[in-house]
Design a protein around this motif. Structure first.
Motif, PDB file in Angstrom:
ATOM      1  N   UNK A 194       0.838  -1.201   0.000  1.00 21.24           N
ATOM      2  CA  UNK A 194       0.000   0.000   0.000  1.00 21.24           C
ATOM      3  C   UNK A 194       0.870   1.246   0.000  1.00 21.24           C
ATOM      4  N   UNK A 195       0.233   2.375  -0.191  1.00 24.28           N
ATOM      5  CA  UNK A 195       0.949   3.638  -0.070  1.00 24.28           C
ATOM      6  C   UNK A 195       1.437   3.813   1.366  1.00 24.28           C
ATOM      7  N   UNK A 196       2.584   4.453   1.505  1.00 22.97           N
ATOM      8  CA  UNK A 196       3.152   4.695   2.830  1.00 22.97           C
ATOM      9  C   UNK A 196       3.439   6.188   2.982  1.00 22.97           C
ATOM     10  N   UNK A 197       3.179   6.705   4.171  1.00 16.63           N
ATOM     11  CA  UNK A 197       3.368   8.126   4.446  1.00 16.63           C
ATOM     12  C   UNK A 197       4.195   8.302   5.711  1.00 16.63           C
ATOM     13  N   UNK A 198       4.848   9.456   5.773  1.00 17.45           N
ATOM     14  CA  UNK A 198       5.624   9.817   6.955  1.00 17.45           C
ATOM     15  C   UNK A 198       5.621  11.342   7.086  1.00 17.45           C
ATOM     16  N   UNK A 199       6.006  11.825   8.231  1.00 17.40           N
ATOM     17  CA  UNK A 199       6.050  13.270   8.467  1.00 17.40           C
ATOM     18  C   UNK A 199       7.377  13.830   7.979  1.00 17.40           C
ATOM     19  N   UNK A 200       7.318  14.815   7.101  1.00 16.01           N
ATOM     20  CA  UNK A 200       8.512  15.466   6.586  1.00 16.01           C
ATOM     21  C   UNK A 200       9.150  16.296   7.694  1.00 16.01           C
ATOM     22  N   UNK A 201      10.450  16.057   7.955  1.00 18.91           N
ATOM     23  CA  UNK A 201      11.141  16.749   9.049  1.00 18.91           C
ATOM     24  C   UNK A 201      11.246  18.248   8.814  1.00 18.91           C
ATOM     25  N   UNK A 202      11.305  18.678   7.555  1.00 19.99           N
ATOM     26  CA  UNK A 202      11.475  20.094   7.257  1.00 19.99           C
ATOM     27  C   UNK A 202      10.159  20.850   7.283  1.00 19.99           C
ATOM     28  N   UNK A 203       9.126  20.283   6.658  1.00 16.31           N
ATOM     29  CA  UNK A 203       7.846  20.987   6.562  1.00 16.31           C
ATOM     30  C   UNK A 203       6.866  20.620   7.671  1.00 16.31           C
ATOM     31  N   UNK A 204       7.068  19.466   8.284  1.00 18.28           N
ATOM     32  CA  UNK A 204       6.132  19.009   9.304  1.00 18.28           C
ATOM     33  C   UNK A 204       4.840  18.485   8.733  1.00 18.28           C
ATOM     34  N   UNK A 205       4.780  18.333   7.419  1.00 19.12           N
ATOM     35  CA  UNK A 205       3.564  17.856   6.764  1.00 19.12           C
ATOM     36  C   UNK A 205       3.672  16.367   6.435  1.00 19.12           C
ATOM     37  N   UNK A 206       2.531  15.759   6.247  1.00 21.25           N
ATOM     38  CA  UNK A 206       2.477  14.342   5.898  1.00 21.25           C
ATOM     39  C   UNK A 206       2.860  14.180   4.423  1.00 21.25           C
ATOM     40  N   UNK A 207       3.873  13.365   4.148  1.00 18.25           N
ATOM     41  CA  UNK A 207       4.376  13.202   2.785  1.00 18.25           C
ATOM     42  C   UNK A 207       4.442  11.725   2.430  1.00 18.25           C
ATOM     43  N   UNK A 208       4.215  11.432   1.153  1.00 25.62           N
ATOM     44  CA  UNK A 208       4.262  10.054   0.692  1.00 25.62           C
ATOM     45  C   UNK A 208       5.719   9.623   0.523  1.00 25.62           C
TER      46      UNK A 208
END
Length: 473
Positions: A194-208
């Protein structure tokens, strides 16, 4: 020692003959004994020389199911009267014996919680490190799918599935079929992630971090007499949301045994990776650089061990579901070892003079690294050992500066050195024993680090009730 029949793979129950061998090592006598007699130059894994065990085997279980349920809860105590967010995941694995020689493994919502943690490694080279697979589902029958150069250029590497940048990628479902059909050993694997997401350390946003992918492997090979075999493999990664995002790997491999002593082996592969729209292929040469091949020879007798090998990998070779630690190179390796036994001297076993080496060149001919090793081993009948001399000629070449970290850069150039090593130990089966090793290195040409020396000695004593060890450096 007891080995449950449930842990073994075999056909229907009843009377049958199995190939089997055991090995026993008696350290105090420096002795190795096998149940079925083997020539001295072979080890216990020489299956063609195994003994025969006749037994009555019970009927096999044809279906095994291992379900699991995972419940978790989350509550943010920083928020007043926060509700608890509960989660539930259900899945499991199933093993189905289709017939006497084919086994189907199924997995749903695969859970790898019981997998061992990777051993910590420190990378002091310019190339990628290899971390072996430790997840049980992928370890079973892993040898069926093995093609290529181990830890260097593997056409299929299961850690590319379900992991991305050290993060777990969900696996909703998967299936694997392994076994024998007629004269062919086959392996089929299909895994959907499945698609996987994590929190971007620089933007703090959820990124694929990984799209939904389908991974497939088709493997088949046929074994002939005298260790010979011929096979092929096809590996694919398909982005299920973008048809233009895919990677395909095609490979063939073979081995030819001549007599008991001589063996040739090799493999060849090409990959297909679509270039982004409007861009040219990144590689050059045959198949735009998306190729790799290798060949080798091994000659083993009672008195000689000779191995040679050659490998070439294109500058854009890209088995995305495999492992390649470097690209765009030619590699040569060799080893010559002679066993000189002294039958008339009861306390001494053998001399083992040998020379080995390997080297890497870029496709343009620049020597990136080399190692030539000269050595002689002295083995005594009671297990004592020492090597003298042990010389290594090594070199590293940089076509352009290499930045280890910020403000630390190694200039382009060739760095050569010679190092000397020594190892020795007394009888390791004795109550008191000693082990010593030493190493000295320095430069001979180009620019290299300052000469270094290292030595270490360890003395150990043991008894049925006590033990002690001292070490000096």
């Amino acid at each position: 020692m007891r080995i449950p029949f449930s842990t073994l793979r075999y056909g229907a129950g009843g009377a049958q003959d199995w190939g089997l061998n055991f090995e026993r090592k008696i350290r105090r006598n420096s002795e190795q004994s096998t149940w079925a007699r083997l020539p001295r130059q072979f080890d216990v894994y020489r299956i063609s020389l195994a003994g025969t065990l006749t037994l009555e085997a019970p009927a096999r279980r044809t279906v095994t199911v291992s379900p699991y349920a995972l419940v978790d809860g989350f509550k943010d105590y920083r928020v007043g009267s926060a509700e608890v967010d509960f989660g539930l995941q259900i899945g499991g694995d199933a093993k189905i014996g289709i017939n006497q020689s084919l086994t189907l493994d199924l997995t749903v919502n695969t859970d790898f919680a019981q997998a061992e943690v990777d051993d910590q490694q420190v990378n002091l080279t310019r190339f990628s490190l290899f971390f072996p697979e430790k997840r049980a589902f992928f370890l079973e029958n892993a040898g069926t799918f093995t093609v290529g150069a181990g830890r260097s250029a593997e056409l299929f590497f299961s850690r590319r599935i379900g992991l991305q940048g050290g993060r777990e990628v969900p696996i909703p479902a998967g299936a694997r079929l392994t076994g024998k059909v007629g004269d062919f050993q086959i392996g089929l694997l299909n895994i959907q992630t499945s698609e996987a997401y994590d929190i971007d350390d620089e933007t703090g946003l959820r990124a694929q971090i990984a799209p939904a992918n389908n991974f497939g492997v088709l493997r088949a090979y046929r074994e002939f007499g005298n260790r010979s075999q011929l096979g092929a493999i096809f590996v694919s990664r398909l982005n299920t949301t973008d048809a233009d995002d895919h990677n395909l790997t095609y490979g063939i491999d073979g081995r030819l045994g001549i007599g008991d002593a001589l063996t040739f082996d090799g493999w060849a592969s090409i990959t297909t990776t679509p270039a982004p729209a409007g861009e040219e292929a990144p590689g050059s040469g045959f198949n735009d650089g998306e190729y790799g091949f290798a060949g080798g020879m091994r000659y083993v007798t009672r008195d000689w061990q000779v191995t040679t090998g050659y490998r070439q990998v294109g500058d854009a070779f890209n088995p995305e579901v495999g492992f390649v630690n470097r690209r765009g190179y030619r590699h040569l390796n060799f080893r010559f070892l002679r066993h000189l036994r002294t039958e008339s001297v009861p306390w001494f076993r053998e001399f083992r003079p040998h020379i080995s080496g390997n080297a890497f060149w870029t496709l343009g001919g620049f020597n990136e690294s080399y190692l030539v090793h000269f050595d002689n081993h002295f083995a005594f009948e009671n297990g004592a050992f020492f090597q003298l001399p042990g010389f290594n000629l090594t070199g590293e070449g940089l076509e352009e500066p290499f930045e280890i970290r910020e403000d630390i850069v190694i200039p382009a150039g060739t760095y050569n050195s010679i190092d000397w090593e020594f190892r020795a130990n007394t009888n390791r089966g004795a109550p008191s024993r000693c082990r010593s090793d030493g190493r000295s290195a320095g430069s001979t040409a180009g620019r290299a680090s300052a000469p270094t020396r290292h030595s270490r000695t360890a003395i150990a004593t043991s008894s049925p009730r006590t033990s002690a060890r001292t070490t000096s450096t």
